[in-house]
Design a protein around this motif. Structure first.
Motif, PDB file in Angstrom:
ATOM      1  N   LYS A   1     -44.117  62.431  67.250  1.00 32.80           N
ATOM      2  CA  LYS A   1     -43.517  61.738  66.107  1.00 32.80           C
ATOM      3  C   LYS A   1     -42.595  62.685  65.343  1.00 32.80           C
ATOM      4  CE  LYS A   1     -44.588  59.585  61.703  1.00 32.80           C
ATOM      5  NZ  LYS A   1     -45.570  59.299  60.690  1.00 32.80           N
TER       6      LYS A   1
ATOM      7  N   ILE B   1     -39.255  63.085  67.062  1.00 28.26           N
ATOM      8  CA  ILE B   1     -38.393  61.920  66.866  1.00 28.26           C
ATOM      9  C   ILE B   1     -37.799  61.927  65.458  1.00 28.26           C
ATOM     10  CG2 ILE B   1     -38.336  59.394  66.745  1.00 28.26           C
ATOM     11  CD1 ILE B   1     -40.508  59.436  68.970  1.00 28.26           C
TER      12      ILE B   1
ATOM     13  N   LEU C   1     -33.920  61.881  64.350  1.00 28.09           N
ATOM     14  CA  LEU C   1     -33.337  60.906  63.424  1.00 28.09           C
ATOM     15  C   LEU C   1     -32.662  61.599  62.242  1.00 28.09           C
ATOM     16  CD1 LEU C   1     -36.039  58.094  63.310  1.00 28.09           C
ATOM     17  CD2 LEU C   1     -33.726  57.927  64.236  1.00 28.09           C
TER      18      LEU C   1
ATOM     19  N   ILE D   1     -30.492  53.414  68.860  1.00 36.02           N
ATOM     20  CA  ILE D   1     -31.255  54.670  68.812  1.00 36.02           C
ATOM     21  C   ILE D   1     -32.247  54.635  67.653  1.00 36.02           C
ATOM     22  CG2 ILE D   1     -31.079  57.151  68.342  1.00 36.02           C
ATOM     23  CD1 ILE D   1     -28.379  57.054  69.892  1.00 36.02           C
TER      24      ILE D   1
ATOM     25  N   SER E   1     -36.337  54.317  68.103  1.00 32.01           N
ATOM     26  CA  SER E   1     -37.089  55.434  67.520  1.00 32.01           C
ATOM     27  C   SER E   1     -38.131  54.947  66.514  1.00 32.01           C
ATOM     28  CB  SER E   1     -36.137  56.415  66.834  1.00 32.01           C
ATOM     29  OG  SER E   1     -35.258  56.977  67.772  1.00 32.01           O
TER      30      SER E   1
END
Length: 136
Positions: A80, A83, A87, A119, A123
């Protein structure tokens, strides 16, 4: 009680941050060059005041939760976290391209920035599944 307050603040920050990134992605990918300057000027102000503040809140409350409750040692949290870093980097690229496109409306950003909507959405789905299911 404190856990629920922090978790709520984290989720609220996440929602505002993701919403801002989706707006950025829409403008970058869909707004024609003839009207970009005015739209981007307004959006950049919103992005600086609201989206970037929400990004900071998401990081702050997320790190507090991870440290206080020991999640930083788990596999699902590591994935997590990766990711969320991605972002955050995408948000930085969006902000930079909005600035460049405001100065020159005929510039086209790279595909990774133009494809921001899918994306971000994929995500978010993965992050939510990891946070709820905690598979590993």
């Amino acid at each position: 009680m404190l856990y629920f307050v922090l978790k709520s603040l984290h989720i609220i920050s996440d929602i505002v941050w993701v919403g801002g990134m989706l707006i950025n992605a829409f403008v970058i990918a869909m707004v024609p060059p003839t009207i970009r300057t005015g739209v981007i000027s307004a959006l950049r102000s919103y992005d600086r005041r609201v989206t970037t503040t929400a990004l900071g809140g998401a990081w702050l409350f997320g790190i507090i939760l991870a440290v206080w409750y020991g999640w930083y040692t788990t596999g699902w949290f590591g994935f997590k976290f990766l990711i969320v870093v991605m972002l955050s980097a995408l948000h930085g690229m969006q902000s930079a391209w909005l600035r460049r496109m405001e100065a020159d409306p005929h510039l086209d950003p790279p595909a990774f920035v133009r494809l921001g909507m899918p994306i971000v959405l994929v995500s978010v789905v993965v992050v939510v599944l990891l946070a709820i299911v905690k598979p590993f």
